[in-house]
Structure formats: C-alpha cells, structure tokens
Design an enzyme around this catalytic site. Structure first.
Site, mmCIF file in Angstrom:
data_model
loop_
_atom_site.group_PDB
_atom_site.id
_atom_site.type_symbol
_atom_site.label_atom_id
_atom_site.label_comp_id
_atom_site.label_asym_id
_atom_site.label_seq_id
_atom_site.Cartn_x
_atom_site.Cartn_y
_atom_site.Cartn_z
ATOM 1 N N CYS A 1 -58.676 80.110 -75.397
ATOM 2 C CA CYS A 1 -57.382 79.422 -75.264
ATOM 3 C C CYS A 1 -56.530 78.622 -75.467
ATOM 4 O O CYS A 1 -56.547 77.416 -74.896
ATOM 5 C CB CYS A 1 -57.745 80.479 -73.690
ATOM 6 S SG CYS A 1 -55.586 80.245 -73.167
ATOM 7 N N CYS B 1 -49.416 83.200 -75.546
ATOM 8 C CA CYS B 1 -50.287 82.838 -76.508
ATOM 9 C C CYS B 1 -50.211 81.661 -77.965
ATOM 10 O O CYS B 1 -49.579 81.806 -78.946
ATOM 11 C CB CYS B 1 -51.408 83.925 -76.988
ATOM 12 S SG CYS B 1 -52.344 84.027 -77.590
#
Length: 259
Positions: A197, A73
């Site tokens: 994101c 991530c």
C-alpha cells in the site's frame, strides 16, 4: 459493451487501468466490482481511469475493488504514470490531478516511478498507535514478528471498531528490520490484506522519523517487494517534499465484455 483495459502492478498492488481521455467510459459500482473480482473478472485491488484536466497532463480517478470511489492510492498513482507514458504521454516530469490534489511524478532509468505525495500536517499519537493522512487515512502500529501476524483478523478488528467503522481506515503493521521497515497493510475497500500500500508505507516511513527533523529516505519492504519514501520533517508533525518511489509494472492488456 466491450471494454479495453490494461493491468499494472506496483509491488504486488494490482490495478485495472482504462484510458478515458475521451470521456466515454462510465462504470457503475457493480461493474467496477466485477472487473476487480479475482474469480469472475480481471482481478485487481482497484480500478483507475486516466482522464483529462485543464492545466494537467492527465487526471486520476481511483476506485476500490468493491466499486466505491476512493481516496488517493500511491501505488496506483505510480502505475498510472507508467500507463500514461506507455500510452503516448511521454514527458520527463509529469503533473496530474487526483482526488487529494496535484501530484508531480517522473520515471527513472531503473524502472522506478517517483511520485510526490501530499504534505502531512497532523499526526495523532495514541497509546500504542498513530493516525495520519497521506492522501488516505492510515492507522500505524509497531509490532514484532510481523511475518507471523494475522493481519486480516487484527486489521479488520481495528478498521471496523466503533471509531472507524463508518468511514473506514487503512491499518498498517510495521516492524523495524535493520536498516529498513517491513510493512503489512489491511486496506479498506479491498477489505483484506494487500501485497503493498503506497500511502500506507508513506505513513509508516513518516512515523518512523516522527521525532527526527531534517531530510530522510526510508527503505521499505512489503510482501510484494521494495519501495522507498523520502521526505523532510519540518518539526511539529509537519512533513513536506514527500516522495514515494517504486516500480509501476505492466502486466497484460485485453478486452472484456461488460453487460
């Protein structure tokens, strides 16, 4: 068990972060899902553990909001670097290990964290889409009028189609806007659109310069704010020196009781 935590966000992509350098924290999938629940828990897109690893400043373990361990991530990595700094690991240059390998990072005077991402060595080019992996798998589709797009419905349909339903994929819709990209992402594990994101905007930036060799810096706009991605296109769908740049912001900290 009373659990101490901090909450950070990177352009609206928010995370519960726990210091586990002593190795005492072991959470079940159900407990992680509870902590990330926006009504009954703290509320977050994911949860991270700050750990230790020989030869590195720290380790990163990342879990999706549904409690499953996830791939890399990017926004989370930046937030974890800021959390490490705020909790006594103060350095000019960081080196940490995540599920996809080592990452370098640094914190800059404007409050942005620069995070070096994994090299990209393959891009699938479809009829109206691209697929690549920037630490997590991403599906990229160029669109018009992105603000009016039903990202949840269209992203879910792609994420759960016959090809991707088993392993899942993050689905990014991208629009060129003057000198920047606007990116909206449906994230697997969250199973909804997130405000941003990091690995997704990294994938979008690379695709936007797919046929332009050399050094590039691509400004990105997301629902949660601004990011930038710089990289070197080596040609032949090979990219290196990829840096994701943006804020990693402290929100609050506290203690929560876990059954």
């Amino acid at each position: 068990m009373d659990l101490q935590f901090s909450k950070y966000q990177g352009t609206g992509n928010d995370f519960v972060i726990i210091d586990n350098r002593d190795g005492s924290i072991s959470l079940s999938q159900q407990q992680i899902a509870f902590l990330c629940d926006r009504r009954f828990g703290i509320g977050a897109d994911g949860l991270m553990l700050l750990g230790t690893a020989t030869g590195y400043d720290f380790s990163m373990t990342y879990y999706n909001a549904d409690g499953t361990e996830s791939s890399m991530c990017g926004n989370g990595g930046r937030c974890l670097v800021q959390f490490a700094h705020d909790n006594g690991i103060k350095k000019e240059q960081y080196l940490f290990i995540a599920i996809d390998g080592p990452h370098e990072a640094s914190i800059h005077n404007n409050g942005w964290v620069h995070l070096k991402m994994s090299d990209v060595s393959a891009v699938e080019i479809g009829d109206d889409f691209f697929v690549t992996n920037t630490g997590s798998p991403h599906y990229i589709k160029m669109v018009h009028q992105i603000q009016e797009l039903d990202v949840f419905s269209e992203g879910k349909a792609i994420r759960y189609n016959d090809r991707f339903t088993k392993e899942g994929i993050n689905v990014n819709f991208v629009e060129h806007q003057r000198d920047q990209l606007f990116v909206r992402t449906y994230e697997r594990g969250v199973e909804n659109e997130t405000y941003s994101c990091g690995t997704g905007v990294t994938a979008a930036a690379i695709i936007s310069c797919l046929h332009k060799e050399g050094e590039h810096t691509v400004p990105i706009e997301t629902l949660g704010g601004k990011l930038a991605v710089s990289f070197h296109n080596k040609g032949g769908n090979h990219f290196d020196h990829i840096w994701l740049k943006g804020p990693g912001t402290f929100v609050f900290k506290g203690t929560i009781h876990l059954k």
